[in-house]
Design a protein around this motif. Structure first.
Motif, PDB file in Angstrom:
ATOM      1  N   LEU A 142      39.326  25.730  26.239  1.00  0.00           N
ATOM      2  CA  LEU A 142      38.969  26.407  27.485  1.00  0.00           C
ATOM      3  C   LEU A 142      39.852  27.631  27.709  1.00  0.00           C
ATOM      4  N   LEU A 143      41.140  27.472  27.482  1.00  0.00           N
ATOM      5  CA  LEU A 143      42.052  28.598  27.660  1.00  0.00           C
ATOM      6  C   LEU A 143      41.638  29.739  26.742  1.00  0.00           C
ATOM      7  N   ASP A 144      41.215  29.379  25.543  1.00  0.00           N
ATOM      8  CA  ASP A 144      40.812  30.375  24.571  1.00  0.00           C
ATOM      9  C   ASP A 144      39.525  31.076  25.016  1.00  0.00           C
ATOM     10  N   LYS A 145      38.506  30.279  25.342  1.00  0.00           N
ATOM     11  CA  LYS A 145      37.208  30.850  25.684  1.00  0.00           C
ATOM     12  C   LYS A 145      37.230  31.619  26.996  1.00  0.00           C
ATOM     13  N   LEU A 146      38.053  31.167  27.936  1.00  0.00           N
ATOM     14  CA  LEU A 146      38.100  31.821  29.244  1.00  0.00           C
ATOM     15  C   LEU A 146      39.171  32.904  29.289  1.00  0.00           C
ATOM     16  N   ASP A 147      39.850  33.081  28.165  1.00  0.00           N
ATOM     17  CA  ASP A 147      40.884  34.116  28.099  1.00  0.00           C
ATOM     18  C   ASP A 147      41.923  33.909  29.199  1.00  0.00           C
ATOM     19  N   ALA A 148      42.370  32.680  29.323  1.00  0.00           N
ATOM     20  CA  ALA A 148      43.320  32.336  30.381  1.00  0.00           C
ATOM     21  C   ALA A 148      44.683  32.011  29.792  1.00  0.00           C
ATOM     22  N   THR A 149      45.701  32.194  30.600  1.00  0.00           N
ATOM     23  CA  THR A 149      47.066  31.928  30.138  1.00  0.00           C
ATOM     24  C   THR A 149      47.486  30.494  30.438  1.00  0.00           C
ATOM     25  N   GLY A 150      46.781  29.834  31.317  1.00  0.00           N
ATOM     26  CA  GLY A 150      47.127  28.451  31.669  1.00  0.00           C
ATOM     27  C   GLY A 150      45.978  27.824  32.407  1.00  0.00           C
ATOM     28  N   ARG A 151      46.130  26.544  32.766  1.00  0.00           N
ATOM     29  CA  ARG A 151      45.003  25.854  33.393  1.00  0.00           C
ATOM     30  C   ARG A 151      44.654  26.443  34.752  1.00  0.00           C
ATOM     31  N   THR A 152      45.650  26.902  35.490  1.00  0.00           N
ATOM     32  CA  THR A 152      45.376  27.521  36.785  1.00  0.00           C
ATOM     33  C   THR A 152      44.554  28.795  36.604  1.00  0.00           C
ATOM     34  N   ASP A 153      44.959  29.590  35.642  1.00  0.00           N
ATOM     35  CA  ASP A 153      44.225  30.815  35.336  1.00  0.00           C
ATOM     36  C   ASP A 153      42.821  30.492  34.857  1.00  0.00           C
ATOM     37  N   ALA A 154      42.689  29.431  34.080  1.00  0.00           N
ATOM     38  CA  ALA A 154      41.379  29.047  33.556  1.00  0.00           C
ATOM     39  C   ALA A 154      40.429  28.691  34.695  1.00  0.00           C
ATOM     40  N   VAL A 155      40.917  27.913  35.641  1.00  0.00           N
ATOM     41  CA  VAL A 155      40.083  27.523  36.784  1.00  0.00           C
ATOM     42  C   VAL A 155      39.706  28.748  37.609  1.00  0.00           C
ATOM     43  N   ALA A 156      40.665  29.632  37.828  1.00  0.00           N
ATOM     44  CA  ALA A 156      40.393  30.841  38.606  1.00  0.00           C
ATOM     45  C   ALA A 156      39.349  31.706  37.904  1.00  0.00           C
ATOM     46  N   HIS A 157      39.516  31.900  36.611  1.00  0.00           N
ATOM     47  CA  HIS A 157      38.555  32.691  35.847  1.00  0.00           C
ATOM     48  C   HIS A 157      37.165  32.071  35.914  1.00  0.00           C
ATOM     49  N   ALA A 158      37.101  30.768  35.700  1.00  0.00           N
ATOM     50  CA  ALA A 158      35.816  30.071  35.698  1.00  0.00           C
ATOM     51  C   ALA A 158      35.136  30.202  37.054  1.00  0.00           C
ATOM     52  N   ALA A 159      35.911  30.109  38.119  1.00  0.00           N
ATOM     53  CA  ALA A 159      35.349  30.224  39.468  1.00  0.00           C
ATOM     54  C   ALA A 159      34.837  31.645  39.692  1.00  0.00           C
ATOM     55  N   ARG A 160      35.611  32.621  39.264  1.00  0.00           N
ATOM     56  CA  ARG A 160      35.206  34.021  39.435  1.00  0.00           C
ATOM     57  C   ARG A 160      33.910  34.305  38.691  1.00  0.00           C
ATOM     58  N   ARG A 161      33.747  33.691  37.544  1.00  0.00           N
ATOM     59  CA  ARG A 161      32.564  33.954  36.722  1.00  0.00           C
ATOM     60  C   ARG A 161      31.402  33.053  37.105  1.00  0.00           C
TER      61      ARG A 161
END
Lengths: 123, 123
Positions: free
Chosen positions: A99-118
């Motif tokens: 998930l971190l890889d696919k969402l281009d996130a630095t951590g789980r918090t960033d991953a959730v934020a990115h996913a929500a934004r998208r």
DNA sequence: CACTTTCCTGGCCATCCGGCCAGTTTCACA
DNA sequence: TGTGAAACTGGCCGGATGGCCAGGAAAGTG
């Protein structure tokens, strides 16, 4: 008074595409009367993606990754997620890593934020 | 011909407030590499209203806590946040702890999700 | 049958996180 | 003057996180 001193307009730059975001930031970076918002700052208006090529929800996430992502958004730890899905903590880490890889996130918090934004998940 | 290194960016102006729209149009009207979209034209991005509207009973967060929260939502680690705000990592942890307490969250991911849900921050 | 993708599991380890203890300074307000 | 809130800093430490290595099982596709 009233001759307004033209209060600065604060613009939030909310573009996923890094290349486009950079170009816009460069173009709008130093215009008198205009300022780009700092992260989290309240803005009068926002620049959002309007390019059909950049579809929000077409990120290729597997079903299991969506399961893990949803539980992450609920604040679940790897251990809790593992228990919920009846899989090992190692497997959870595996999916989180993807998930971190696919969402281009630095951590789980960033991953959730990115996913929500998208729009991949709803908070 | 050449594909210019900087193809023109078409920006749609979608602001309800006429005054704000006029000011933005004036500011963005003649920037090289940037053009405002004609009505109906497809644009790469749009400027939309982001007025600081009424928020429902926001939790009593201090200014510093809001600073930390915003950077957390950007995926920043304690170390990065500390550098951004020019404070020590210990102080960041202090504020994060307060945020977890006030937002009734189990971790920073949960804190960001809760804050977004309650409108304290905008993702 | 080979081949790929998805899902799953383990070990190892550096780093990060969050909670606990303790303290100082500044500032507003009674 | 004292009382409180806010902001800031430090040490310590158990647990969580994420990256790296390695593998196996099942299902679909050529």
């Amino acid at each position: 008074m009233s001759a307004d001193i033209a209060p600065e307009i604060v613009l939030a730059l909310e573009i996923d595409d890094p290349a486009l975001a950079d170009r816009l930031a460069a173009l709008l970076g130093n215009i008198a009367g205009l300022r780009l918002a700092d992260p989290g700052e309240k803005a009068a208006a926002a620049i959002v993606s309007r390019d059909p090529r950049i579809r929000p929800a077409d990120i290729a996430l597997t079903q299991r990754e969506l399961d893990v992502l949803a539980l992450m958004a609920e604040g679940g730890s790897n251990k809790m997620i593992a228990r919920q899905l009846n899989i090992s903590v190692h497997t959870v880490k595996f999916h989180v890593g993807s998930l971190l890889d696919k969402l281009d996130a630095t951590g789980r918090t960033d991953a959730v934020a990115h996913a929500a934004r998208r729009g991949v998940i709803e908070l």
